[in-house]
Design an enzyme around this catalytic site. Structure first.
Site, PDB file in Angstrom:
ATOM      1  N   GLY A 143       0.780  -1.233   0.000  1.00 25.85           N
ATOM      2  CA  GLY A 143       0.000   0.000   0.000  1.00 25.85           C
ATOM      3  C   GLY A 143       0.812   1.283   0.000  1.00 25.85           C
ATOM      4  CB  SER A 144       4.284   2.265  -0.800  1.00 26.58           C
ATOM      5  OG  SER A 144       4.486   1.766  -2.091  1.00 26.58           O
ATOM      6  CE  LYS A 157     -11.629 -11.794 -13.231  1.00 24.23           C
ATOM      7  NZ  LYS A 157     -10.725 -10.954 -12.429  1.00 24.23           N
ATOM      8  NE  ARG A 188      -7.852 -11.454  -6.543  1.00 26.16           N
ATOM      9  CZ  ARG A 188      -7.724 -12.769  -6.668  1.00 26.16           C
ATOM     10  NH1 ARG A 188      -8.232 -13.392  -7.704  1.00 26.16           N
ATOM     11  NH2 ARG A 188      -7.127 -13.478  -5.739  1.00 26.16           N
ATOM     12  CG  LEU A 189      -6.422 -10.038 -15.627  1.00 24.52           C
ATOM     13  CD1 LEU A 189      -6.666 -11.029 -16.760  1.00 24.52           C
ATOM     14  CD2 LEU A 189      -5.653  -8.834 -16.120  1.00 24.52           C
ATOM     15  CB  ILE A 190     -10.773  -4.932 -13.880  1.00 20.43           C
ATOM     16  CG1 ILE A 190      -9.786  -4.380 -12.839  1.00 20.43           C
ATOM     17  CG2 ILE A 190     -12.165  -4.344 -13.705  1.00 20.43           C
ATOM     18  CD1 ILE A 190     -10.197  -4.480 -11.400  1.00 20.43           C
ATOM     19  CG  ASN A 213      -2.631  -1.143 -13.148  1.00 15.49           C
ATOM     20  OD1 ASN A 213      -2.579  -1.248 -11.920  1.00 15.49           O
ATOM     21  ND2 ASN A 213      -1.908  -1.910 -13.949  1.00 15.49           N
ATOM     22  CG  HIS A 269       2.935  -2.762 -14.982  1.00 18.76           C
ATOM     23  ND1 HIS A 269       2.532  -3.921 -14.347  1.00 18.76           N
ATOM     24  CD2 HIS A 269       4.014  -3.089 -15.728  1.00 18.76           C
ATOM     25  CE1 HIS A 269       3.332  -4.913 -14.712  1.00 18.76           C
ATOM     26  NE2 HIS A 269       4.240  -4.436 -15.544  1.00 18.76           N
TER      27      HIS A 269
HETATM   28  C1  GAR Z   1       3.705  -1.256  -7.285  1.00 18.07           C
HETATM   29  O1  GAR Z   1       5.071  -1.236  -7.635  1.00 18.07           O
HETATM   30  C2  GAR Z   1       2.834  -1.356  -8.518  1.00 18.07           C
HETATM   31  O2  GAR Z   1       3.382  -0.691  -9.627  1.00 18.07           O
HETATM   32  C3  GAR Z   1       2.797  -2.847  -8.732  1.00 18.07           C
HETATM   33  O3  GAR Z   1       2.658  -3.376  -7.458  1.00 18.07           O
HETATM   34  C4  GAR Z   1       3.371  -2.550  -6.530  1.00 18.07           C
HETATM   35  C5  GAR Z   1       2.479  -2.287  -5.344  1.00 18.07           C
HETATM   36  O4  GAR Z   1       3.209  -1.641  -4.331  1.00 18.07           O
HETATM   37  N1  GAR Z   1       1.703  -3.230  -9.608  1.00 18.07           N
HETATM   38  C6  GAR Z   1       1.777  -4.227 -10.472  1.00 18.07           C
HETATM   39  O5  GAR Z   1       2.740  -4.951 -10.603  1.00 18.07           O
HETATM   40  C7  GAR Z   1       0.513  -4.382 -11.327  1.00 18.07           C
HETATM   41  N2  GAR Z   1       0.723  -5.294 -12.409  1.00 18.07           N
HETATM   42  P1  GAR Z   1       2.453  -0.935  -3.133  1.00 18.07           P
HETATM   43  O6  GAR Z   1       1.485  -1.967  -2.531  1.00 18.07           O
HETATM   44  O7  GAR Z   1       3.543  -0.591  -2.157  1.00 18.07           O
HETATM   45  O8  GAR Z   1       1.739   0.257  -3.666  1.00 18.07           O
END
Ligand code: GAR
Length: 192
Positions: free
Chosen positions: A12-13, A65, A91-93, A107, A109
């Site tokens: 959750g950062s 889902k 998860r895919l939406i 999103n 990534h």
């Molecule tokens: C983040 O780096 C985000 O870009 C990635 O998960 C991490 C979550 O970090 N998302 C994916 O890989 C989506 N395909 P967080 O929980 O600290 O925000």
């Protein structure tokens, strides 16, 4: 003020970065709901500390889902949610959420898409020994990290980098880029 939900599965950062920006007035929205698909995720505590409502579910407790997404839709509708920000939601939406939130689910990534979609994008880039990777923010469609790209920022991988230092660099970029992109999308919406 626009009402928004964050969907997350992990630490959750990025959730924190978005909530802080909204509290500071940096983005014109109220984060009203956290949706989380893992009962042990650290992000849940972060939402509770901020008094943000949570809908935490275990997919296996639903009949597929569509069923859990119908419940998520209900939770969003009860709170008048207009935008959804995915922040490490793994998860895919599906169509149950994609249709009502058309062009309103985005999103983040940790790669320069279309390179390294899916899980562990940072590890994939590190193992391939690419010299440049980065962060992408994109609209969601029904594919895996395939929706239209909104913004990207590149990050160099140096000879000194380890997977951990690369992750730190990527997260630092994520935490400033995501609020900025949200801000420009929402301001654009308020103007129209
Ligand atoms: C983040 O780096 C985000 O870009 C990635 O998960 C991490 C979550 O970090 N998302 C994916 O890989 C989506 N395909 P967080 O929980 O600290 O925000």
């Amino acid at each position: 003020m626009i009402k928004a939900a964050v969907f997350a599965s992990g630490t959750g950062s990025n959730f924190d970065a978005i909530v802080k920006a909204s509290e500071a007035g940096g983005i014109p929205c109220d984060i009203q709901l956290l949706v989380c698909d893992r009962k042990d995720a650290v992000v849940i505590t972060k939402a509770e500390q901020k008094n943000i409502d949570t809908f935490v579910f275990s997919p296996k407790e639903f009949d597929g889902k569509d069923a859990y997404e119908r419940q998520i839709l209900l939770e969003c509708r009860e709170r008048g949610i207009e935008w959804v920000f995915l922040a490490g939601y793994m998860r895919l939406i599906g169509p149950v959420l994609l249709e009502p939130f058309k062009n309103r689910i985005i999103n983040i990534h940790p790669s320069l898409l279309p390179a390294f979609p899916g899980k562990d994008a940072i590890g994939q880039a590190f193992e391939k020994q690419v010299k440049v990777t980065g962060v992408t923010i994109h609209y969601i469609d029904d594919g895996m990290d395939t929706g239209p790209i909104i913004e990207q920022e590149a990050i160099r991988i140096t000879a000194k980098d380890t997977k951990e230092t690369l992750q730190q660099k990527i997260q630092a970029v994520e935490h400033s880029l995501y609020p900025k992109v949200i801000q420009s999308l929402l301001v654009e919406e308020e103007v129209h």
